[in-house]
Design an enzyme around this catalytic site. Structure first.
Site, PDB file in Angstrom:
ATOM      1  CB  ALA A  48     -10.657 -32.506  -9.751  1.00 50.60           C
ATOM      2  CG  HIS A  49      -7.949 -30.970 -14.653  1.00 49.39           C
ATOM      3  ND1 HIS A  49      -8.795 -32.048 -14.762  1.00 49.39           N
ATOM      4  CD2 HIS A  49      -6.791 -31.346 -15.231  1.00 49.39           C
ATOM      5  CE1 HIS A  49      -8.168 -33.041 -15.392  1.00 49.39           C
ATOM      6  NE2 HIS A  49      -6.952 -32.626 -15.688  1.00 49.39           N
ATOM      7  CB  CYS A  50      -8.546 -26.265  -9.659  1.00 52.06           C
ATOM      8  SG  CYS A  50      -7.089 -26.739  -8.739  1.00 52.06           S
ATOM      9  CB  ALA A  51     -12.413 -27.344 -13.525  1.00 52.92           C
ATOM     10  CG  ASN A  97     -11.726 -24.810  -7.011  1.00 49.84           C
ATOM     11  OD1 ASN A  97     -12.945 -24.682  -7.091  1.00 49.84           O
ATOM     12  ND2 ASN A  97     -11.163 -25.969  -6.689  1.00 49.84           N
TER      13      ASN A  97
END
Length: 380
Positions: free
Chosen positions: A334-337, A97
């Site tokens: 979600a790992h900002c992905a 992100n």
């Protein structure tokens, strides 16, 4: 605690990092804000770390190394300062992100963005780069390695592509700086954005961007610089052009000590150690029934990251079990992905990410694999 969350932040720091920060806290003044000994000591350290980073990334000069609190800020500065309404950008489904949200904002401001798609394994379709080209294309902005799967982007190929088509190349090196060789000149990279607290093994609150020759970035923030105070505008010269306000001199001192360690141990040695541990773990878990491993593991050229799921179990629940029962730190969710999770089909479940540093061991790796085996057996 077995710490395998180094893709978020490295917990074990090299010898000398804490000591350098403590020395800075007890003796440094404000870099660029005086000519007394304490201010000059801070200024010398800051310049020295700029030079180390310029050497590491093959930047044109120390002056073109700009400090920020992290790579997110560096990417915002680069994207907002180089692109605008009417510009078209090519990026990828692998992005964090920190890249995606500045690009989405650019789109809201009148720019256009297209993404090279990833398939269900996380592999990119390289042929899509050329298919996405249009007369308005101005830049490629992409990661060097996925923070979710560890899969690498061939940045030499991307750099050559950008050079052929007259495009800017902005690289997010958050997961690779300090492990993989990066050369702005040889790989035709215009801006390298990095953070200090991951594979550079430094403290949180440090990061920056290295700016190529003849790349002029509009200031993202303006304010005090300690020089040219009578100007109404931000000074035009690098690095003050992009550095408004007091720098994190104490953190930069710690980053400098971490860079000394990386140079002494060597990128090749660090990469070989991390790669061997990740591969050892992958080979141990990939055949376990009820375990799904994501990403392209056909090659050893990858960041030391393994993402997996156990059956239909929520990734957060698995990560909690690993921490509470086995003392193993991982990152779920979600790992900002979001785009890559969508491609992998893991938007709802997320994934459990294991990530290594050069301070992890084979024993820790084996313990993590055994914990996965136990949880997978229980889930069946």
């Amino acid at each position: 605690m077995i710490y395998l969350d180094n893709a978020a932040t490295s917990r074990m720091k090299p010898p000398g990092v804490a000591e350098a920060m403590t020395a800075a806290l007890t003796s440094y003044g404000n870099c660029g804000r005086g000519v007394h000994d304490d201010a000059l000591s801070a200024a010398r350290t800051v310049f020295d770390v700029r030079q180390k980073l310029a050497d590491l990334f093959g930047a044109p000069s120390a002056e073109r190394v700009v400090f920020t609190p992290n790579s997110t800020m560096a990417l915002n500065i680069a994207i907002a300062g180089l692109l605008g309404a009417g510009d078209h950008v090519i990026s990828t489904d692998l992005e964090h992100n920190s890249v995606l949200r500045p690009l989405y904002r650019l789109r809201e401001q009148g720019g256009a963005v297209d993404f090279v798609p990833a398939d269900r394994t996380g592999r990119l379709d390289d042929t899509a780069f050329a298919k996405l080209l249009c007369p308005e294309t101005r830049a490629v902005v992409c990661t060097h390695a996925s923070n979710l799967t560890g899969d690498l982007v061939d940045i030499q190929w991307v750099g050559d592509f950008c050079r052929r088509h007259g495009l800017l190349f902005i690289l997010d090196a958050s997961q690779t700086a300090g492990v993989f060789p990066i050369s702005m000149k040889e790989q035709h990279i215009d801006v390298v954005c990095f953070t200090g607290h991951k594979s550079l093994l430094g403290p949180q609150g440090t990061g920056g961007l290295c700016v190529g020759e003849d790349v002029e970035i509009r200031p993202f923030a303006v304010g005090g610089t300690g020089v040219q105070s009578a100007l109404e505008a931000q000074p035009a010269e690098y690095p003050t052009r992009l550095e408004a306000g007091t720098l994190n001199g104490h953190g930069i001192a710690g980053l400098g000590a971490a860079l000394d360690y990386i140079e002494q141990r060597g990128l090749d040695a660090i990469r070989a150690h991390e790669t061997a541990l990740e591969r050892r773990f992958y080979e141990a878990v990939r055949e376990i029934p009820n375990v799904t491993v994501y990403g392209d593991h056909e090659t050893n050229a990858r960041a030391a990251i393994t993402a997996l799921n156990i059956g239909e179990l929520d990734s957060g629940a698995v990560s909690d079990e690993l921490a509470e029962r086995f003392g193993i730190a991982t990152r779920p969710g979600a790992h900002c992905a979001p785009r890559l999770h969508r491609a992998l089909g893991t938007t709802e479940q997320g994934a459990v990410r294991f990530s290594w540093s050069c301070f992890n061991t084979e024993a820790e790796t084996d313990a993590a694999a055994e914990a996965v085996r136990i949880l997978a057996e229980e889930a069946r």
